[in-house]
Enzyme design. Structure first.
Site, PDB file in Angstrom:
ATOM      1  N   ASP A 121       0.883  -1.171   0.000  1.00  0.00           N
ATOM      2  CA  ASP A 121       0.000   0.000   0.000  1.00  0.00           C
ATOM      3  C   ASP A 121       0.925   1.226   0.000  1.00  0.00           C
ATOM      4  O   ASP A 121       1.700   1.419   0.942  1.00  0.00           O
ATOM      5  CB  ASP A 121      -0.849  -0.057   1.271  1.00  0.00           C
ATOM      6  CG  ASP A 121      -1.698   1.189   1.471  1.00  0.00           C
ATOM      7  OD1 ASP A 121      -1.521   2.182   0.735  1.00  0.00           O
ATOM      8  OD2 ASP A 121      -2.529   1.155   2.393  1.00  0.00           O
ATOM      9  N   ILE A 122       0.836   2.027  -1.029  1.00  0.00           N
ATOM     10  CA  ILE A 122       1.784   3.138  -1.199  1.00  0.00           C
ATOM     11  C   ILE A 122       1.730   4.125  -0.026  1.00  0.00           C
ATOM     12  O   ILE A 122       2.723   4.801   0.258  1.00  0.00           O
ATOM     13  CB  ILE A 122       1.534   3.851  -2.555  1.00  0.00           C
ATOM     14  CG1 ILE A 122       2.775   4.650  -2.974  1.00  0.00           C
ATOM     15  CG2 ILE A 122       0.292   4.722  -2.508  1.00  0.00           C
ATOM     16  CD1 ILE A 122       2.720   5.135  -4.427  1.00  0.00           C
ATOM     17  N   ASP A 179      -5.959   7.399  -4.955  1.00  0.00           N
ATOM     18  CA  ASP A 179      -6.237   8.796  -4.579  1.00  0.00           C
ATOM     19  C   ASP A 179      -7.010   8.838  -3.251  1.00  0.00           C
ATOM     20  O   ASP A 179      -6.645   9.569  -2.314  1.00  0.00           O
ATOM     21  CB  ASP A 179      -7.051   9.433  -5.716  1.00  0.00           C
ATOM     22  CG  ASP A 179      -7.156  10.957  -5.638  1.00  0.00           C
ATOM     23  OD1 ASP A 179      -6.506  11.558  -4.773  1.00  0.00           O
ATOM     24  OD2 ASP A 179      -7.902  11.520  -6.465  1.00  0.00           O
TER      25      ASP A 179
HETATM   26  N1  AR6 Z   1      -1.395   1.615  -3.010  1.00  0.00           N
HETATM   27  C1  AR6 Z   1      -0.847   1.326  -4.207  1.00  0.00           C
HETATM   28  N2  AR6 Z   1      -1.560   1.130  -5.331  1.00  0.00           N
HETATM   29  C2  AR6 Z   1      -2.911   1.234  -5.227  1.00  0.00           C
HETATM   30  C3  AR6 Z   1      -3.564   1.542  -4.017  1.00  0.00           C
HETATM   31  C4  AR6 Z   1      -2.749   1.742  -2.859  1.00  0.00           C
HETATM   32  N3  AR6 Z   1      -3.270   2.027  -1.668  1.00  0.00           N
HETATM   33  N4  AR6 Z   1      -4.907   1.570  -4.251  1.00  0.00           N
HETATM   34  C5  AR6 Z   1      -5.084   1.284  -5.556  1.00  0.00           C
HETATM   35  N5  AR6 Z   1      -3.876   1.069  -6.155  1.00  0.00           N
HETATM   36  P1  AR6 Z   1      -6.667   4.026  -9.638  1.00  0.00           P
HETATM   37  P2  AR6 Z   1      -6.367   5.625 -12.110  1.00  0.00           P
HETATM   38  C6  AR6 Z   1      -3.572   0.763  -7.563  1.00  0.00           C
HETATM   39  O1  AR6 Z   1      -8.019   3.607 -10.048  1.00  0.00           O
HETATM   40  O2  AR6 Z   1      -6.629   4.440 -12.955  1.00  0.00           O
HETATM   41  C7  AR6 Z   1      -9.465   8.059  -8.717  1.00  0.00           C
HETATM   42  O3  AR6 Z   1     -10.812   8.125  -8.361  1.00  0.00           O
HETATM   43  C8  AR6 Z   1      -4.662   0.125  -8.386  1.00  0.00           C
HETATM   44  O4  AR6 Z   1      -4.685  -1.282  -8.169  1.00  0.00           O
HETATM   45  O5  AR6 Z   1      -6.435   4.430  -8.224  1.00  0.00           O
HETATM   46  O6  AR6 Z   1      -5.216   6.526 -12.470  1.00  0.00           O
HETATM   47  C9  AR6 Z   1      -8.891   9.410  -9.116  1.00  0.00           C
HETATM   48  O7  AR6 Z   1      -9.463  10.455  -8.385  1.00  0.00           O
HETATM   49  C10 AR6 Z   1      -4.190   0.470  -9.802  1.00  0.00           C
HETATM   50  O8  AR6 Z   1      -3.208  -0.476 -10.222  1.00  0.00           O
HETATM   51  O9  AR6 Z   1      -6.139   5.284 -10.557  1.00  0.00           O
HETATM   52  C11 AR6 Z   1      -9.226   9.494 -10.564  1.00  0.00           C
HETATM   53  O10 AR6 Z   1     -10.561   9.940 -10.768  1.00  0.00           O
HETATM   54  C12 AR6 Z   1      -3.508   1.827  -9.626  1.00  0.00           C
HETATM   55  O11 AR6 Z   1      -3.346   1.998  -8.212  1.00  0.00           O
HETATM   56  C13 AR6 Z   1      -9.110   8.065 -11.037  1.00  0.00           C
HETATM   57  O12 AR6 Z   1      -9.341   7.252  -9.887  1.00  0.00           O
HETATM   58  C14 AR6 Z   1      -4.277   3.004 -10.184  1.00  0.00           C
HETATM   59  O13 AR6 Z   1      -5.675   2.832 -10.005  1.00  0.00           O
HETATM   60  C15 AR6 Z   1      -7.711   7.750 -11.541  1.00  0.00           C
HETATM   61  O14 AR6 Z   1      -7.708   6.468 -12.091  1.00  0.00           O
END
Ligand code: AR6
Length: 169
Positions: free
Chosen positions: A10-11, A34
């Site tokens: 978890d980042i 986010d």
């Molecule tokens: N730590 C590390 N990686 C994570 C975590 C975490 N805690 N949680 C999720 N991931 P996404 P996007 C991974 O959907 O596609 C938001 O609502 C996840 O498995 O978070 O860029 C924003 O506000 C995936 O591989 O981001 C924008 O509206 C990666 O993080 C939208 O989502 C990115 O998934 C951005 O979408």
């Protein structure tokens, strides 16, 4: 030269100089990584983001990390995948490049990235991982810029395997 590595975690738990947030153009929070970053950093992060006035896809802007173990959060906005012919690859590469430029401006020497755009935004994971590794490697291996360690953060086992294969190549 700095190090480029991948881990599964978890980042929000990482004690690095800067973590990158995969945000949206409003910079006012959302789901996925986010949401996790805002929850862990506390409400001051949203106040700081409000003062940034949004962010264009492919660009990046920094705030403090507040309650996070990381000192800084670099907010970047990935492309929404819409088939691949709308410049998505170039925009994604720009996210990694601009985030590292902002990290350099902050004096950050260790930076962690989530897999930008590969969640809600739907960017194909293999192509996104290739862009991440290629773009970050160019900066890490640049002899004309200071040393920086970069961690690519995987959230699933499959995501980690993908990064490890590319890093070994
Ligand atoms: N730590 C590390 N990686 C994570 C975590 C975490 N805690 N949680 C999720 N991931 P996404 P996007 C991974 O959907 O596609 C938001 O609502 C996840 O498995 O978070 O860029 C924003 O506000 C995936 O591989 O981001 C924008 O509206 C990666 O993080 C939208 O989502 C990115 O998934 C951005 O979408």
């Amino acid at each position: 030269m700095g190090q480029l590595s991948a881990i599964r975690t978890d980042i929000t738990t990482l004690k690095v100089d800067a973590i990158v947030n995969a945000a949206n153009s409003s910079l006012l929070g959302g789901g996925g990584v986010d949401g996790a970053i805002h929850a862990a950093a506390g409400p001051q992060l949203l106040d700081a983001c409000r003062r940034l006035g949004g962010c264009r896809p492919g660009d990046a802007k920094a705030t403090e990390g507040f309650r996070l173990p990381a000192t800084w959060v670099i907010h970047t906005v990935g492309p929404v995948w819409s088939g691949g012919s709308s410049g998505e690859a170039a925009t994604l590469a720009s996210c990694y490049r601009r985030s590292l430029e902002v990290a350099d401006e902050l004096g950050a020497r260790s930076v962690a990235f989530p897999a930008i755009s590969t969640g809600v935004y739907g960017f194909p994971k293999d192509a996104a991982a290739e862009i991440a590794v290629e773009t970050v490697r160019r900066r890490v291996e640049d002899p004309d810029r200071g040393d920086i360690d970069v961690v690519l953060v995987a959230f699933s086992a499959a995501d980690l395997t993908r990064y490890e294969r590319l890093l070994a190549a």
